[in-house]
Design a protein around this motif. Structure first.
Motif, mmCIF file in Angstrom:
data_model
loop_
_atom_site.group_PDB
_atom_site.id
_atom_site.type_symbol
_atom_site.label_atom_id
_atom_site.label_comp_id
_atom_site.label_asym_id
_atom_site.label_seq_id
_atom_site.Cartn_x
_atom_site.Cartn_y
_atom_site.Cartn_z
ATOM 1 N N ARG A 94 -64.798 4.310 115.829
ATOM 2 C CA ARG A 94 -63.743 5.269 115.464
ATOM 3 C C ARG A 94 -63.808 5.598 113.978
ATOM 4 N N GLN A 95 -64.160 4.587 113.147
ATOM 5 C CA GLN A 95 -64.270 4.829 111.708
ATOM 6 C C GLN A 95 -65.377 5.826 111.407
ATOM 7 N N ARG A 150 -64.234 9.378 112.407
ATOM 8 C CA ARG A 150 -63.311 9.925 111.408
ATOM 9 C C ARG A 150 -64.047 10.343 110.153
ATOM 10 N N ALA A 165 -65.776 13.693 110.683
ATOM 11 C CA ALA A 165 -64.851 14.829 110.610
ATOM 12 C C ALA A 165 -64.666 15.282 109.177
ATOM 13 N N ALA A 214 -62.325 5.710 120.228
ATOM 14 C CA ALA A 214 -62.064 6.980 119.542
ATOM 15 C C ALA A 214 -61.145 7.888 120.348
ATOM 16 N N ALA A 245 -59.496 10.571 118.352
ATOM 17 C CA ALA A 245 -60.440 11.064 117.343
ATOM 18 C C ALA A 245 -60.091 12.478 116.894
ATOM 19 N N PRO A 246 -60.395 12.803 115.634
ATOM 20 C CA PRO A 246 -60.142 14.154 115.133
ATOM 21 C C PRO A 246 -61.241 15.148 115.496
#
Length: 367
Positions: A193-194, A197, A200, A247, A250-251
């Motif tokens: 997930r990091q 991000r 993005a 995620a 997630a963006p």
């Protein structure tokens, strides 16, 4: 060793993995809750998926594989033909070989010449120069750009990169310089997930989590070493379902590849938030095992997958692929343990649909 020989070795070693693959998968730890009255009519179902301004006729794609030698050029030609006949998006393998040796251009260009109206993605590494990226996009008349991340492959690779610190900055420069959507993907070790991000913030439009479970490139590169001393990297990273769960908020739109074996895995990936799912090694095996009728066999498999996916959506009450993300799913086994350690509440996934009436409202159907 020449780049062409290395590409041929990759195909050979990837096929050895495919033929030795065990039946189990982390995808099997994701199960749909069966609601016996949730089904809809088949003619209500659409397979079309839209994400980041991209629309595909189906949430399935042939992911990055190969190119750079005469043998892999023939494979790309056949993959492109199958993509054309099935109407699916397709990605090239890494075009680094083309940057080093422009004479191998045709081994990549066939993805467009044999698939003139299709959605084609050019694939480059995170160190590619902007001018080279533009050359790759032009060669394929590409509709999107894939940038692959592969530290766990480079590490055991005898001639691999050992400098990773500039990758983020170069991705940002590439994303700012090209006009097509930029998709960043792993090569089989997963995106956390990091990482999603961070991507993005670099101007990336889509993230392909490409988790553990498919072709293991750390194993492939270690197999090319005389002593095989990096065996401890085999199986490195997170599985594709784990990445999708990690995620969930997630963006970026997510794509799912890595260990996708059949249409139910596609549906599971969509239920965990992916906009589409892709496969490489499985489709390559179908093509190569088919011999002279390999293209015919692959087209039959791809069209069969699409038909089965539509059938699964019909049973689950999902008018569109995106509707699968509202279906109730259960997460078990080691995947549930992963979620617990990462602070992911899997209970909400098991209680998304509500009542049968809510399911029908979601699909626009009056019970």
């Amino acid at each position: 060793m020449s780049s062409a020989q290395r590409k041929d070795d990759h195909v050979r070693l990837a096929m050895e993995q495919q033929h030795a693959r065990e039946a189990g998968s982390p995808f099997d730890e994701v199960a749909f809750v069966h609601h016996a009255l949730a089904g809809i009519d088949r003619d209500e179902v659409s397979l079309a998926t839209t994400f980041a301004g991209i629309t595909w006729r189906a949430p399935l794609y042939i992911n990055a594989m190969t190119g750079g030698s005469a043998k892999t050029g023939a494979i790309n030609r056949d993959l492109a033909t199958a993509a054309h006949e099935s109407g699916l998006a397709i990605a090239s393998g890494s075009m680094h070989a083309y940057f080093k040796d422009p004479s191998c251009a045709e081994t990549f260009r066939v993805l467009r010449t044999h698939n003139p109206g299709g959605f084609v993605m050019a694939n480059v590494n995170a160190t590619a120069r902007v001018d080279d990226v533009r050359r790759a996009l032009e060669l394929l008349q590409a509709d999107a750009l894939q940038i692959h991340l592969n530290t766990a492959q480079e590490t055991p690779m005898p001639e691999g990169d050992r400098s990773f610190g500039a990758w983020a900055g170069q991705i940002e420069r590439i994303a700012a310089a090209v006009e097509v959507p930029v998709i960043v993907k792993e090569v089989g070790n997963g995106l956390s997930r990091q990482t999603v991000r961070a991507l993005a913030g670099l101007g990336v439009r889509v993230a392909d989590v490409s988790g553990r479970g498919g072709t293991d490139f750390a194993r492939i590169e270690n197999g090319r070493r005389a002593r095989g001393e990096y065996g401890y990297l085999h199986g490195w990273g997170q599985s594709t379902p784990a990445c999708l769960l990690d995620a969930l908020d997630a963006p970026l739109p997510l794509l799912a590849s890595g260990g996708v074996r059949h249409p139910l895995d596609v549906a599971r990936a969509l239920a965990l938030g992916a906009s589409a799912a892709g496969s490489s090694g499985h489709f390559l095996r179908t093509l190569l095992d088919g011999g002279e009728r390999g293209v015919e066999a692959l087209v039959a498999e791809l069209t069969g997958w699409l038909d089965q996916l539509a059938a699964l959506q019909t049973m689950l009450g999902a008018r569109t692929p995106a509707d699968l993300a509202h279906c109730d799913v259960l997460v078990g086994g080691s995947l549930r343990d992963f979620c617990a350690d990462r602070g992911i509440d899997t209970r909400r996934l098991a209680q998304r649909a509500g009542s049968i009436d809510t399911l029908h409202e979601m699909t626009g159907r009056t019970p």
